[in-house]
Design an enzyme around this catalytic site. Structure first.
Site, short mmCIF file in Angstrom:
data_model
loop_
_atom_site.label_atom_id
_atom_site.label_comp_id
_atom_site.label_asym_id
_atom_site.label_seq_id
_atom_site.Cartn_x
_atom_site.Cartn_y
_atom_site.Cartn_z
N LYS A 99 27.17 -61.61 -101.20
CA LYS A 99 28.24 -61.91 -102.17
C LYS A 99 28.60 -63.37 -102.16
O LYS A 99 29.08 -63.92 -103.14
CB LYS A 99 29.53 -61.17 -101.77
CG LYS A 99 29.44 -59.70 -101.72
CD LYS A 99 30.66 -59.16 -100.95
CE LYS A 99 30.57 -57.67 -100.79
NZ LYS A 99 31.56 -57.11 -99.89
N LYS A 133 28.90 -66.00 -89.98
CA LYS A 133 30.02 -66.24 -90.90
C LYS A 133 30.87 -67.42 -90.49
O LYS A 133 31.41 -68.12 -91.34
CB LYS A 133 30.88 -64.97 -91.03
CG LYS A 133 30.19 -63.89 -91.82
CD LYS A 133 31.19 -62.91 -92.39
CE LYS A 133 30.49 -61.90 -93.29
NZ LYS A 133 31.33 -60.79 -93.70
N LYS A 174 19.46 -62.90 -96.59
CA LYS A 174 20.02 -61.64 -97.08
C LYS A 174 20.68 -61.84 -98.45
O LYS A 174 21.33 -62.87 -98.66
CB LYS A 174 21.07 -61.19 -96.05
CG LYS A 174 21.43 -59.74 -96.10
CD LYS A 174 22.40 -59.40 -94.98
CE LYS A 174 23.76 -60.02 -95.22
NZ LYS A 174 24.79 -59.62 -94.27
P1 TYM Z 1 30.14 -55.31 -96.53
O1 TYM Z 1 31.29 -55.21 -97.44
O2 TYM Z 1 29.62 -56.64 -96.14
O3 TYM Z 1 28.91 -54.53 -97.15
C1 TYM Z 1 29.04 -53.19 -97.59
C2 TYM Z 1 27.76 -52.41 -97.28
O4 TYM Z 1 26.64 -53.03 -97.93
C3 TYM Z 1 25.60 -53.27 -96.99
N1 TYM Z 1 24.90 -54.50 -97.38
C4 TYM Z 1 23.57 -54.58 -97.53
N2 TYM Z 1 22.59 -53.67 -97.39
C5 TYM Z 1 21.32 -54.07 -97.64
N3 TYM Z 1 21.00 -55.34 -98.02
C6 TYM Z 1 21.94 -56.29 -98.18
N4 TYM Z 1 21.61 -57.52 -98.57
C7 TYM Z 1 23.31 -55.93 -97.92
N5 TYM Z 1 24.49 -56.60 -97.97
C8 TYM Z 1 25.44 -55.71 -97.63
C9 TYM Z 1 26.32 -53.43 -95.65
O5 TYM Z 1 25.45 -53.14 -94.58
C10 TYM Z 1 27.43 -52.42 -95.78
O6 TYM Z 1 26.98 -51.12 -95.41
N6 TYM Z 1 31.75 -54.31 -91.92
C11 TYM Z 1 31.41 -53.71 -93.18
C12 TYM Z 1 32.54 -52.92 -93.79
C13 TYM Z 1 33.19 -51.92 -92.91
C14 TYM Z 1 32.63 -50.68 -92.47
C15 TYM Z 1 33.66 -50.04 -91.72
C16 TYM Z 1 31.40 -50.08 -92.65
C17 TYM Z 1 34.45 -51.96 -92.42
N7 TYM Z 1 34.75 -50.85 -91.73
C18 TYM Z 1 33.44 -48.78 -91.12
C19 TYM Z 1 31.18 -48.82 -92.04
C20 TYM Z 1 32.19 -48.22 -91.29
C21 TYM Z 1 31.04 -54.81 -94.15
O7 TYM Z 1 31.44 -55.93 -94.03
O8 TYM Z 1 30.36 -54.41 -95.23
#
Ligand code: TYM
Length: 333
Positions: free
Chosen positions: A201, A114, A198
């Protein structure tokens, strides 16, 4: 055994099929299991680790809550809330950052991706982001964390932080070490334009992803334009190893159909892409269009969404404020 589930999604717009298949679809299943206690958090504090336009952020917070509900999470059964309304998250993140090692954070691959080439210009928040994530999870004595494959390293770090805190303050098992729930298959959905990247967004090309707010025509157009290769669908799983786009599209199909990759290969073995893409569009439209329509409907009722978030935050706060009190006591405050 009843599970305590915590997971979060960033309200940074363009929630997509990767978020759905990698995470939200599992949230719904866990929500539906009888005895689980589930917390699904709109992680707005994480969102501001990169620059957000305030009005857009507010809209995206509501849209993320709407996506949870439209996908099938029942706000009466699970707690849906936003992180910034529960102050214990920020407080715990600070305390945990004081037991976390810089060396641990230096290993985080997501930060490297990132922050890009110019790390000096990344925010400190982006760097310490996984510590806030650990705080989220540990405040609720979480047993299981459903996430996509890209969050695996952050969960390992969360366990290390918990263990270090417990050791430092001589409080064995005080912070509970959570188990990741990452699906064996289809936990990393790739871009429709590049099977090695991947689905994300932040990809500038909207054609790289199916957004959960896309309508029927947008979905079928994106699948028509999705990158493939010149060969027909293979008959063997092994033949997919050198064909990332084909593997990804078959993975998406299988995940939506709740079947393994082998079954999908048998279904399309030797057929050409036009036939497969037609079926893929059909199942995507069947599964995603109702969610898309429901999100748009829910977004018209801002008051309803704000009430869900407010009530969810009050319930989360009751639990998190007790835990942060105990944390502060152990630290000596
Ligand atoms: P974020 O917002 O980037 O993504 C949310 C969830 O979607 C999954 N994800 C994917 N899974 C499969 N293929 C993809 N291309 C893909 N893109 C995103 C992510 O693995 C995620 O599960 N750090 C986390 C948010 C967070 C969190 C937490 C998660 C903050 N606190 C506590 C679990 C527990 C994140 O940025 O997700």
């Amino acid at each position: 055994m009843s599970k305590k589930i915590f997971s979060g999604v960033q309200p940074t717009g363009n929630l997509h099929l990767g978020n759905y298949l990698g995470a939200i679809k599992n949230f719904v299943e866990l929500n539906n299991e009888k005895d689980n206690e589930c917390f699904f958090c709109v992680v707005d504090l994480h969102a501001i680790t990169t620059k957000q336009e305030p009005k857009e952020l507010k809209k995206n917070i509501r849209e993320t809550a709407a996506t949870f509900i439209a996908s099938g999470i029942d706000p009466k059964k699970s707690i849906i809330f936003n992180q910034s309304m529960v102050s214990a998250h920020s407080e715990a993140a600070w305390i945990l950052s004081c037991v976390s090692k810089i060396g641990w954070l230096n290993r985080m691959t997501q930060f490297k991706e990132k922050a890009g080439k110019d790390k000096e210009k990344a925010s400190i928040g982006l760097y310490s982001y996984p510590v806030l994530m650990a705080a989220d999870i540990l405040l609720y004595d979480t047993t299981h964390v459903p996430v996509g494959d890209d969050q695996k390293q952050h969960l390992e770090l969360c366990r290390d932080i918990a263990q270090k805190f417990n050791n430092d303050f001589n409080a064995p098992e005080f912070l509970r070490l959570p188990e990741p729930l990452i699906q064996k298959e289809f936990s990393r959905i790739m871009s429709l334009k590049d099977g090695l990247k991947k689905m994300s967004k932040s990809d500038p090309s909207d054609l790289s992803r199916v957004n959960l707010t896309d309508d029927k025509d947008q979905i079928s157009n994106k699948i028509k334009k999705a990158k493939t290769d010149p060969l027909p669908i293979p008959s063997e799983l092994n033949d997919l190893s050198q064909r990332p786009e084909t593997a990804n599209l078959l993975g998406i199909y299988s995940s939506l159909k709740n079947q393994n990759l082998e079954k999908s290969i048998n279904e399309f073995n030797g057929k050409n892409f036009s036939e497969f893409k037609k079926k893929l569009s059909e199942i995507l439209i069947e599964k995603i269009e109702p969610i898309s329509k429901e999100i748009k409907k829910l977004l018209k009722d801002e008051k309803y969404l704000d009430t869900i978030l407010l009530e969810g935050s009050q319930k989360a706060d009751e639990i998190a404020s007790k835990k942060i009190k105990e944390i502060k006591k152990l630290v000596g405050f």
